[in-house]
Design a protein around this motif. Structure first.
Motif, PDB file in Angstrom:
ATOM      1  N   THR A  54      41.705  -8.758  23.388  1.00 30.62           N
ATOM      2  CA  THR A  54      40.787  -8.883  24.523  1.00 30.62           C
ATOM      3  C   THR A  54      40.044 -10.214  24.480  1.00 30.62           C
ATOM      4  O   THR A  54      39.920 -10.911  25.495  1.00 30.62           O
ATOM      5  CB  THR A  54      39.808  -7.689  24.526  1.00 30.62           C
ATOM      6  OG1 THR A  54      40.574  -6.487  24.569  1.00 30.62           O
ATOM      7  CG2 THR A  54      38.882  -7.732  25.719  1.00 30.62           C
ATOM      8  N   ASP A 100      44.079  -1.596  29.211  1.00 21.92           N
ATOM      9  CA  ASP A 100      43.606  -0.641  28.199  1.00 21.92           C
ATOM     10  C   ASP A 100      42.864   0.506  28.884  1.00 21.92           C
ATOM     11  O   ASP A 100      41.637   0.625  28.790  1.00 21.92           O
ATOM     12  CB  ASP A 100      42.711  -1.373  27.189  1.00 21.92           C
ATOM     13  CG  ASP A 100      42.655  -0.649  25.853  1.00 21.92           C
ATOM     14  OD1 ASP A 100      43.077   0.526  25.800  1.00 21.92           O
ATOM     15  OD2 ASP A 100      42.192  -1.248  24.866  1.00 21.92           O
ATOM     16  N   ASP A 118      45.901  -7.785  29.344  1.00 21.15           N
ATOM     17  CA  ASP A 118      45.302  -7.389  28.064  1.00 21.15           C
ATOM     18  C   ASP A 118      45.858  -6.023  27.678  1.00 21.15           C
ATOM     19  O   ASP A 118      45.492  -5.008  28.238  1.00 21.15           O
ATOM     20  CB  ASP A 118      43.772  -7.348  28.218  1.00 21.15           C
ATOM     21  CG  ASP A 118      43.066  -6.972  26.922  1.00 21.15           C
ATOM     22  OD1 ASP A 118      43.704  -7.034  25.848  1.00 21.15           O
ATOM     23  OD2 ASP A 118      41.879  -6.608  26.991  1.00 21.15           O
TER      24      ASP A 118
END
Ligand SMILES: Nc1ncnc2c1ncn2[C@@H]1O[C@H](COP(=O)(O)OP(=O)(O)OP(=O)(O)O)[C@@H](O)[C@H]1O
Ligand SMILES: [Mg+2]
Lengths: 154, 263
Positions: free
Chosen positions: B18, B41, B120
């Motif tokens: 991240t 995520d 991410d």
């Protein structure tokens, strides 16, 4: 001073160990064989070899190694006895392996190869006699191996 | 020219995906690129927080997938840059709330309005990983110089290879003094083990904690030690050949200095 020199030449610490351990673990990862598959393969391998020679099942080591771009399996199988006639092997190849009572075992010059080492009959005879004794002892508490140990990496 | 769709992934959790996504995104935007950062995520969203945009979320990735809003409604524009926006993950849903196809098509859409889409990826190699990778054409694998992180990175590299995605490597949280004393794997070791092209070396630096606390990307801090590092990674991404500073291999004199300091 030694410490100083070691630091100077970059030889302290655990990074070399880390690298070696990683190298080995990644090789088995890449095989994509579950660890129990490797164990089963090891057992089968030993069973086959046991038809011809008696091996020390407790001290077998199976490792994987990168050789050039390919993966090689290296088995180190200590041979206890080479002179037994194969006929006897066939029947009890599976059960006759692996005894207890290894603690009392004297240091032995086990052959290190997948084939009987005939080039040094002297050493072989010595090994053989130790083995014969050992086998007799083992016969009393006939034990069946519960399962092969995982291959040990150095 | 079609835009770049890059997943930032690692296998192991907590190695810096991240942080890397946020700072590379910001650095690219600073160079005038149009950038969309997608937080894949689901359930553990953090990219918004690292970039200080957490208060502005209205819609999320899953709502876009379910057709409850348009992609552009869900994109949060970062006002500090001309063209950086993020697509937040849903916080109260599961990783399987979205399919690979849905994810890929959202990334495709985002790519229409961006030069770079950075994804991410969540830790692990399950559904969340598969989604994040499905949307990407290439990958950046982040690892730290530790055995477990590298082993997990290797698993991920294998999976990315299977899918035919080109891979670049970032070694994060390197501690130079430990490498010198032989207590940490060097970048060279890591690259050798993983056999992946290196694109960046980021030192372990408390600056990261400070900037994350404040929700400020590193490129905005003129005095940052790490700023040139992320800038270089971005230039390499852009195809420029930027030599690596030799700080991972100080050679004899570096070690001499360390040895003198320590002893
Ligand atoms: N180069 C660095 N130096 C110091 N701290 C760092 C560095 N990179 C990351 N960190 C810290 O490590 C922690 C984990 O980072 P981050 O959240 O980016 O990892 P992640 O891979 O996204 O984790 P997760 O798998 O949970 O999503 C954070 O506290 C972050 O501040
Ligand atoms: Mg994360």
């Amino acid at each position: 001073m030694i410490d100083f020199l070691k630091r100077l030449f970059g030889q302290t610490g655990s990074s070399a160990t880390a690298k070696e351990r990683l190298r080995l673990v990644l090789m088995t990862d890449h095989l994509e064989l579950a660890p129990d598959m490797i164990d089963a393969m090891k057992r089968d391998l030993v069973d086959v070899i046991s038809r011809y020679v008696e091996v020390d099942r407790d001290r077998i080591e199976v490792n994987f190694e990168q050789q050039d771009r390919a993966l090689a399996m290296l088995a180190n199988i200590p041979i206890l006895s080479v002179n037994r006639p194969p006929v006897n092997r066939a029947g009890n190849g599976n059960g006759n392996g692996n005894g207890h009572g290894r603690a009392a075992e004297p240091a032995q010059a086990a052959a290190v190869a997948a084939a009987p080492n005939v080039s040094s009959p002297g050493a072989q005879a010595a090994t053989d006699s130790i083995v014969t004794r050992r086998r007799r002892r083992r016969k009393k508490n006939q034990s069946i191996p519960a399962g092969a140990k995982p291959a040990t990496a150095h | 020219m079609s835009s770049r769709r890059i997943v930032i992934t690692s296998g192991k959790g907590g190695v810096g995906k991240t942080t890397t996504t946020a700072n590379l995104g910001a650095a690219l935007a600073k160079r005038g690129k149009r950038v969309v950062l997608v937080d894949a995520d689901i359930g553990l969203r953090n990219l918004d927080l690292v970039l200080g945009l957490e208060k502005r979320i209205v819609f999320d990735l899953v709502e876009v997938a379910e057709g409850r809003c348009q992609l552009r409604q869900a994109l949060i524009k970062d006002k500090r840059f001309d063209a950086l926006s993020i697509l937040p993950a849903a916080q109260t849903r599961e990783k399987d709330a979205i399919t690979e196809e849905q994810f890929a098509s959202i990334v495709e859409k985002a790519a229409e309005v961006a030069d770079y889409v950075l994804i991410d990826c969540p830790a692990g190699i399950e559904a969340g990983f598969r989604n994040a990778v499905a949307g990407a054409a290439e990958a950046i694998v982040v690892t730290t110089p530790e055995v477990s992180a590298i082993r997990d990175a290797d698993r991920v590299v294998g999976k990315l290879n299977d899918r035919g995605k080109p891979i670049r490597l970032i070694v994060n949280r390197l501690r130079q003094e430990m490498v010198r004393s032989g207590d940490m794997l060097s970048v060279e070791d890591v690259c050798e083990v993983l056999a992946v092209e290196l694109i960046g070396i980021v030192p372990d630096d408390e600056e990261i904690i400070d900037t994350t606390n404040r929700g400020e990307p590193i490129v905005l801090d003129e005095n940052s030690r790490l700023r040139p590092i992320y800038d270089k990674i971005v230039r390499r991404l852009e195809g420029e050949i930027v030599p690596f500073t030799n700080f991972d291999q100080p050679g004899f004199f570096g070690r001499l200095l360390d040895a003198l300091k320590a002893g």
